[in-house]
Design a protein around this motif. Structure first.
Motif, PDB file in Angstrom:
ATOM      1  N   MET A   1       0.815  -1.205   0.000  1.00 14.76           N
ATOM      2  CA  MET A   1       0.000   0.000   0.000  1.00 14.76           C
ATOM      3  C   MET A   1       0.856   1.265   0.000  1.00 14.76           C
ATOM      4  O   MET A   1       0.352   2.346  -0.230  1.00 14.76           O
ATOM      5  CB  MET A   1      -0.941   0.021   1.204  1.00 14.76           C
ATOM      6  N   VAL A   2       2.150   1.125   0.320  1.00 14.50           N
ATOM      7  CA  VAL A   2       3.061   2.268   0.285  1.00 14.50           C
ATOM      8  C   VAL A   2       3.882   2.187  -0.995  1.00 14.50           C
ATOM      9  O   VAL A   2       4.565   1.181  -1.225  1.00 14.50           O
ATOM     10  CB  VAL A   2       3.992   2.270   1.516  1.00 14.50           C
ATOM     11  N   PRO A   3       3.866   3.199  -1.848  1.00 15.14           N
ATOM     12  CA  PRO A   3       4.691   3.170  -3.066  1.00 15.14           C
ATOM     13  C   PRO A   3       6.162   2.983  -2.713  1.00 15.14           C
ATOM     14  O   PRO A   3       6.638   3.486  -1.685  1.00 15.14           O
ATOM     15  CB  PRO A   3       4.441   4.545  -3.703  1.00 15.14           C
ATOM     16  N   ARG A   4       6.899   2.293  -3.587  1.00 14.74           N
ATOM     17  CA  ARG A   4       8.296   1.978  -3.294  1.00 14.74           C
ATOM     18  C   ARG A   4       9.183   2.238  -4.501  1.00 14.74           C
ATOM     19  O   ARG A   4       8.794   1.958  -5.636  1.00 14.74           O
ATOM     20  CB  ARG A   4       8.415   0.507  -2.886  1.00 14.74           C
ATOM     21  N   LEU A   5      10.370   2.783  -4.243  1.00 15.07           N
ATOM     22  CA  LEU A   5      11.399   2.961  -5.255  1.00 15.07           C
ATOM     23  C   LEU A   5      12.701   2.330  -4.766  1.00 15.07           C
ATOM     24  O   LEU A   5      12.926   2.225  -3.561  1.00 15.07           O
ATOM     25  CB  LEU A   5      11.644   4.453  -5.529  1.00 15.07           C
ATOM     26  N   GLU A   6      13.540   1.938  -5.705  1.00 10.76           N
ATOM     27  CA  GLU A   6      14.850   1.392  -5.394  1.00 10.76           C
ATOM     28  C   GLU A   6      15.923   2.438  -5.715  1.00 10.76           C
ATOM     29  O   GLU A   6      15.824   3.168  -6.707  1.00 10.76           O
ATOM     30  CB  GLU A   6      15.120   0.128  -6.220  1.00 10.76           C
ATOM     31  N   ALA A   7      16.944   2.500  -4.863  1.00 17.49           N
ATOM     32  CA  ALA A   7      18.130   3.319  -5.127  1.00 17.49           C
ATOM     33  C   ALA A   7      19.344   2.404  -5.011  1.00 17.49           C
ATOM     34  O   ALA A   7      19.926   2.254  -3.933  1.00 17.49           O
ATOM     35  CB  ALA A   7      18.218   4.479  -4.149  1.00 17.49           C
ATOM     36  N   PRO A   8      19.734   1.746  -6.105  1.00  9.59           N
ATOM     37  CA  PRO A   8      20.822   0.758  -6.044  1.00  9.59           C
ATOM     38  C   PRO A   8      22.167   1.336  -5.626  1.00  9.59           C
ATOM     39  O   PRO A   8      22.984   0.642  -5.030  1.00  9.59           O
ATOM     40  CB  PRO A   8      20.883   0.203  -7.468  1.00  9.59           C
ATOM     41  N   ASP A   9      22.420   2.605  -5.957  1.00 11.96           N
ATOM     42  CA  ASP A   9      23.681   3.223  -5.551  1.00 11.96           C
ATOM     43  C   ASP A   9      23.459   4.713  -5.334  1.00 11.96           C
ATOM     44  O   ASP A   9      22.395   5.268  -5.624  1.00 11.96           O
ATOM     45  CB  ASP A   9      24.791   2.973  -6.578  1.00 11.96           C
ATOM     46  N   LEU A  36      17.438   1.445  -0.116  1.00 14.88           N
ATOM     47  CA  LEU A  36      18.812   1.684  -0.530  1.00 14.88           C
ATOM     48  C   LEU A  36      19.524   0.358  -0.793  1.00 14.88           C
ATOM     49  O   LEU A  36      19.394  -0.592  -0.019  1.00 14.88           O
ATOM     50  CB  LEU A  36      19.571   2.465   0.544  1.00 14.88           C
ATOM     51  N   GLY A  37      20.301   0.321  -1.861  1.00 15.54           N
ATOM     52  CA  GLY A  37      21.058  -0.874  -2.194  1.00 15.54           C
ATOM     53  C   GLY A  37      22.505  -0.786  -1.767  1.00 15.54           C
ATOM     54  O   GLY A  37      23.354  -1.538  -2.264  1.00 15.54           O
ATOM     55  N   PHE A  38      22.802   0.121  -0.843  1.00 15.29           N
ATOM     56  CA  PHE A  38      24.177   0.344  -0.405  1.00 15.29           C
ATOM     57  C   PHE A  38      24.153   0.866   1.031  1.00 15.29           C
ATOM     58  O   PHE A  38      23.133   1.397   1.500  1.00 15.29           O
ATOM     59  CB  PHE A  38      24.880   1.359  -1.316  1.00 15.29           C
ATOM     60  N   ALA A  39      25.256   0.696   1.737  1.00 10.76           N
ATOM     61  CA  ALA A  39      25.364   1.220   3.092  1.00 10.76           C
ATOM     62  C   ALA A  39      25.495   2.745   3.047  1.00 10.76           C
ATOM     63  O   ALA A  39      26.225   3.291   2.220  1.00 10.76           O
ATOM     64  CB  ALA A  39      26.573   0.608   3.800  1.00 10.76           C
ATOM     65  N   ASP A  40      24.769   3.417   3.941  1.00  2.00           N
ATOM     66  CA  ASP A  40      24.784   4.883   3.921  1.00  2.00           C
ATOM     67  C   ASP A  40      24.634   5.429   5.339  1.00  2.00           C
ATOM     68  O   ASP A  40      23.666   6.103   5.664  1.00  2.00           O
ATOM     69  CB  ASP A  40      23.656   5.401   3.023  1.00  2.00           C
ATOM     70  N   GLU A 236      16.444  -2.196   7.926  1.00  2.04           N
ATOM     71  CA  GLU A 236      17.644  -1.364   7.808  1.00  2.04           C
ATOM     72  C   GLU A 236      17.929  -1.046   6.343  1.00  2.04           C
ATOM     73  O   GLU A 236      17.810  -1.908   5.478  1.00  2.04           O
ATOM     74  CB  GLU A 236      18.836  -2.109   8.415  1.00  2.04           C
ATOM     75  N   GLY A 237      18.254   0.217   6.063  1.00  4.04           N
ATOM     76  CA  GLY A 237      18.483   0.640   4.688  1.00  4.04           C
ATOM     77  C   GLY A 237      17.256   1.191   4.002  1.00  4.04           C
ATOM     78  O   GLY A 237      17.313   1.539   2.821  1.00  4.04           O
ATOM     79  N   SER A 238      16.140   1.291   4.747  1.00  3.53           N
ATOM     80  CA  SER A 238      14.912   1.870   4.190  1.00  3.53           C
ATOM     81  C   SER A 238      14.819   3.344   4.549  1.00  3.53           C
ATOM     82  O   SER A 238      15.319   3.783   5.594  1.00  3.53           O
ATOM     83  CB  SER A 238      13.673   1.158   4.738  1.00  3.53           C
ATOM     84  N   ILE A 239      14.144   4.094   3.685  1.00  9.16           N
ATOM     85  CA  ILE A 239      13.804   5.486   3.965  1.00  9.16           C
ATOM     86  C   ILE A 239      12.314   5.649   3.698  1.00  9.16           C
ATOM     87  O   ILE A 239      11.821   5.252   2.640  1.00  9.16           O
ATOM     88  CB  ILE A 239      14.603   6.455   3.076  1.00  9.16           C
ATOM     89  N   ILE A 240      11.599   6.200   4.662  1.00  2.00           N
ATOM     90  CA  ILE A 240      10.181   6.507   4.461  1.00  2.00           C
ATOM     91  C   ILE A 240      10.049   8.025   4.382  1.00  2.00           C
ATOM     92  O   ILE A 240      10.587   8.757   5.226  1.00  2.00           O
ATOM     93  CB  ILE A 240       9.299   5.925   5.593  1.00  2.00           C
ATOM     94  N   MET A 241       9.394   8.517   3.323  1.00  2.00           N
ATOM     95  CA  MET A 241       9.153   9.949   3.131  1.00  2.00           C
ATOM     96  C   MET A 241       7.654  10.184   3.224  1.00  2.00           C
ATOM     97  O   MET A 241       6.865   9.457   2.609  1.00  2.00           O
ATOM     98  CB  MET A 241       9.678  10.415   1.775  1.00  2.00           C
TER      99      MET A 241
END
Length: 278
Positions: A1-9, A36-40, A236-241
């Motif tokens: 129900m929440v739209p999702r995008l990937e950020a591989p790098d 996120l597809g990377f550690a940040d 871990e590695g998720s961002i919710i806006m």
């Protein structure tokens, strides 16, 4: 129900198509998850993304959190070390945090905020919940909606977020209109609110009942207004806006003392009367 995008790098924070998708999804849905597809650990993606949204999609840059903090605020439990001298923010405790708008005491409150999950609660607590303001407002009587839209509420600023001496509260409405005049936007944090009239107090009571009703329904079924974003949904590695005016949010009791989120707020735009410029 929440739209999702990937950020591989990290480069995706400045990739035109990705940045455009973020802007469009936030504008249309008011909520978005980025994986996120990377550690940040330094939140470089968020910092660069917000600069890209500012440069190419008209978003304003983030607001500072207090007189002593910049863009980012670490949401992590602490009993001894606070990010504002001598003041512990509610987010720095392990207590539950009932339904609220971030910066309800700001005039205007920021339109968006983001939370990056650096470490989720691994002990079964700290679940972030969100509630759609438009659907919530449909549960209120016309009289309550009209009263909540009047500037008859004193909103206190918590001491840890006072930026200028002498500016410790505002008088404002709770419900706000969108660009079409519909009361689908809100500023709310009950522990900071004082109604200034009998009709304001009655309307606040009705809003409190609607929030309690949604909470009770969510425990037994899928609420139409409420979503519970567990650590399984936001690992871990998720961002919710989140659109801070279209969605209220809350969290239950934090059980993991090492739970760690990082927050940023942005795009504080002026309000004209009851209308929010879209």
């Amino acid at each position: 129900m929440v739209p999702r995008l990937e950020a591989p790098d990290l480069s995706y924070a400045q990739e035109p198509g990705h940045v455009r998708s973020v802007a469009e999804t936030l504008g249309q849905r008011g909520i978005l998850k980025v994986s996120l597809g990377f550690a940040d650990p330094q939140s470089r993606y968020l910092e660069r993304l917000l600069r890209s949204l500012h440069q190419h999609h008209g978003h304003q840059l983030p607001i500072s959190h207090s007189a002593t903090r910049g863009w980012f605020w670490d949401v992590v439990p602490s009993s001894t070390s606070f990010q504002t001298a001598n003041c512990q923010a509610r987010s720095e405790t392990m207590e539950d945090f009932p339904w609220h708008t971030d910066c309800s005491y700001e005039d205007p409150p920021p339109r968006y905020f983001a939370l990056q999950v650096l470490r989720p609660d691994r002990c079964g607590g700290g679940t972030l919940s969100v509630m759609n303001v438009e659907r919530l407002s449909e549960l209120l009587s016309p009289e309550a909606r009209a009263a909540l839209a009047r500037p008859e509420f004193l909103v206190r600023t918590p001491p840890e977020f006072v930026k200028r001496p002498g500016q410790e509260d505002i008088v404002a409405s709770i419900l706000l209109a969108d660009g079409e005049g519909r009361l689908t936007r809100m500023r709310f944090r009950e522990d900071l609110l004082t109604p200034l009239s009998e009709r304001a107090a009655a309307a606040l009571g009705e809003l409190r009942q609607a929030l309690q009703q949604q909470g009770a329904e969510a425990r037994g079924s899928h609420s139409m207004a409420r979503l519970d974003l567990t650590p399984e949904v936001l690992p871990e590695g998720s961002i919710i806006m989140i659109d801070n005016r279209r969605w209220l949010h809350a969290r239950n009791h934090v059980r993991d003392p090492k739970r760690h989120l990082r927050r940023v707020r942005w795009d504080a735009v002026p309000l004209t009367g009851l209308a929010i410029k879209e």
